[in-house]
Design a protein around this motif. Structure first.
Motif, short mmCIF file in Angstrom:
data_model
loop_
_atom_site.label_atom_id
_atom_site.label_comp_id
_atom_site.label_asym_id
_atom_site.label_seq_id
_atom_site.Cartn_x
_atom_site.Cartn_y
_atom_site.Cartn_z
N PHE A 182 0.82 -1.22 0.00
CA PHE A 182 0.00 0.00 0.00
C PHE A 182 0.85 1.26 0.00
O PHE A 182 0.47 2.28 -0.55
N SER A 183 2.00 1.18 0.64
CA SER A 183 2.85 2.36 0.81
C SER A 183 3.14 3.05 -0.52
O SER A 183 3.12 4.28 -0.61
N LEU A 184 3.38 2.24 -1.55
CA LEU A 184 3.82 2.81 -2.83
C LEU A 184 2.67 3.37 -3.67
O LEU A 184 2.92 4.01 -4.68
N ILE A 185 1.42 3.11 -3.27
CA ILE A 185 0.32 3.69 -4.05
C ILE A 185 -0.45 4.72 -3.24
O ILE A 185 -1.47 5.22 -3.67
N ALA A 186 0.08 5.07 -2.07
CA ALA A 186 -0.64 6.00 -1.19
C ALA A 186 -0.42 7.46 -1.60
O ALA A 186 0.11 8.26 -0.85
N PHE A 187 -0.84 7.81 -2.82
CA PHE A 187 -0.81 9.21 -3.22
C PHE A 187 -1.80 9.97 -2.35
O PHE A 187 -2.91 9.53 -2.15
N PRO A 215 -9.82 3.93 3.10
CA PRO A 215 -10.79 2.91 2.66
C PRO A 215 -10.12 1.58 2.34
O PRO A 215 -10.70 0.52 2.60
N VAL A 216 -8.91 1.63 1.78
CA VAL A 216 -8.19 0.40 1.46
C VAL A 216 -7.83 -0.34 2.75
O VAL A 216 -7.96 -1.57 2.84
N LEU A 217 -7.42 0.42 3.75
CA LEU A 217 -7.12 -0.18 5.05
C LEU A 217 -8.37 -0.82 5.65
O LEU A 217 -8.32 -1.92 6.20
N PHE A 218 -9.47 -0.10 5.52
CA PHE A 218 -10.75 -0.59 6.03
C PHE A 218 -11.09 -1.93 5.38
O PHE A 218 -11.44 -2.90 6.05
N ASN A 219 -10.99 -1.96 4.04
CA ASN A 219 -11.28 -3.18 3.30
C ASN A 219 -10.43 -4.34 3.77
O ASN A 219 -10.92 -5.44 3.99
N LEU A 220 -9.14 -4.06 3.91
CA LEU A 220 -8.21 -5.12 4.31
C LEU A 220 -8.52 -5.62 5.72
O LEU A 220 -8.73 -6.81 5.95
N ALA A 221 -8.62 -4.68 6.67
CA ALA A 221 -8.68 -5.06 8.08
C ALA A 221 -10.07 -5.54 8.50
O ALA A 221 -10.19 -6.45 9.31
N LEU A 260 -12.65 0.17 -7.81
CA LEU A 260 -11.41 -0.46 -8.27
C LEU A 260 -10.37 -0.39 -7.17
O LEU A 260 -10.42 0.47 -6.31
N GLY A 261 -9.41 -1.31 -7.21
CA GLY A 261 -8.31 -1.27 -6.26
C GLY A 261 -7.49 -0.01 -6.46
O GLY A 261 -7.47 0.55 -7.57
N LEU A 285 -3.21 3.71 -11.83
CA LEU A 285 -2.81 3.39 -13.20
C LEU A 285 -3.69 4.09 -14.23
O LEU A 285 -3.23 4.56 -15.26
N ILE A 286 -5.01 4.14 -13.96
CA ILE A 286 -5.95 4.74 -14.90
C ILE A 286 -5.82 6.27 -14.90
O ILE A 286 -5.80 6.91 -15.94
N SER A 287 -5.72 6.84 -13.70
CA SER A 287 -5.76 8.30 -13.60
C SER A 287 -4.45 8.99 -13.93
O SER A 287 -4.45 10.11 -14.43
#
Lengths: 173, 162
Positions: free
Chosen positions: A14-19, A27-33, B138-139, B145-147
């Motif tokens: 996740f660290s590398l996509i956390a723009f 929300p991604v953390l929520f989904n995971l946890a 989407l993940g 990747l899309i944006s």
């Protein structure tokens, strides 16, 4: 042990996509946890989010608390390390590269593109997290009120958090 | 440690105004880069500033210095939470704070959005990102990747239009 490894690997990715920082990642953390791994329930997640907001320091503390819940102090340290190390190494090498770009137009383009991406991610994060943790109309009203106050005044966020706590303890939210 | 409501303003005051380690322009330039790169912004900032003065070791030292105190405090709060979370008043306080917290995050987004008014075409990137993340679920990797190609094209035009 395997739960620690899984925590470490998933948060590292996740660290590398956390723009937009960790706030965009909620929300991604929520989904995971909550949804996928059932590490914690919705209530605990939103309580941890609240504690992280109220505590002094950087805003990635929700991650730290999640790690703590999974595996105590070691879990907390592993989770924090995981969310920070990939992006730290990336910026360590990238900073000179970006600073070294001579063409101001190129530099600006990269900056504008990242900003736009971050805005989209932060706003969708706020929207999705609001849907998960606001349980009443009063809570939504408080969220909207907060946005309005931040926009039209220069109040310190800590006052807003104190107001939220006060309204909460009085049973309004 | 004194980073209530975010560490950034405090970092700026200490480094630029008090200790004069960096000029205001240098600070802004470094901050700009840290916001481009994914990951916890404040950790990125610590890496950038720490590595300027002490290479990799400086980076590690400044990250640890910045995070260890707050981590200890938040873990202390977590222990208190375990003992007292059954109380209705504690539940109420946390509900109130989390509602404000969401609002604070949204305001950060809206404030940044206001800066985009100068070049409204960038709104397309924002809308595409929101739709991909919140409507199509989407993940995050796919969303980026899309944006990002779209963001780069529009950002290139925006930079040239100024």
């Amino acid at each position: 042990m395997s739960i620690l490894i899984s925590l470490f690997l998933k948060l590292s990715a996740f660290s590398l996509i956390a723009f937009g920082g960790v706030n965009a990642l909620l929300p991604v953390l929520f989904n995971l946890a909550v949804t996928q791994e059932h590490w914690i329930d919705v209530q605990t997640f939103s309580d941890y989010f609240a504690i992280a907001q109220a505590a002094p320091g950087p805003n990635f503390m929700t991650v730290t608390l999640l790690g703590w819940h999974v595996y105590g102090v070691i879990g907390a340290l592993i989770a924090t390390l995981a969310i920070a190390w990939p992006s730290s190494i990336l910026i360590f090498y990238l900073q000179r590269l970006i600073m070294g770009i001579e063409d101001p137009l190129k530099k600006k383009s990269i900056q504008y593109a990242a900003a736009a991406l971050a805005i989209g991610l932060v706003l969708s994060s706020a929207w999705q997290i609001a849907l998960q943790i606001n349980q009443s109309m009063a809570a939504y009203a408080l969220t909207i009120g907060t946005i309005a106050i931040v926009f039209f005044t220069r109040w310190h966020p800590l006052y807003l958090i104190a107001i939220g706590a006060l309204l909460g303890v009085l049973g309004f939210i | 440690m004194s980073g209530f409501g975010g560490v950034l303003p405090w970092a700026r005051r200490t480094l630029v105004e008090r200790d004069k380690i960096l000029t205001s322009e240098e600070f802004s330039a470094i901050l700009g880069i840290c916001q481009i790169v994914p990951g916890p912004n404040i950790v990125n900032l610590a890496v950038c500033i720490g590595s300027r003065f002490g290479g990799a070791r400086g980076a590690v030292a400044s990250v640890l210095g910045l995070t260890l105190g707050p981590i200890s405090i938040v873990l202390l709060l977590a222990v208190l939470y375990e003992h007292y979370s059954y109380l209705d008043s504690v539940k109420g306080v946390l509900r109130g704070i989390s509602a404000v917290g969401v609002g604070l995050i949204a305001s950060t987004g809206f404030k940044m959005l206001k800066d985009e008014l100068r070049y409204p075409a960038m709104f397309i990137v924002v809308i595409v990102t929101i739709l991909a993340a919140s409507y199509f679920h989407l993940g995050l990797g796919w969303v980026v990747l899309i944006s990002s190609p779209l963001a780069l094209v529009l950002a290139w035009k925006k930079a040239h239009s100024e």
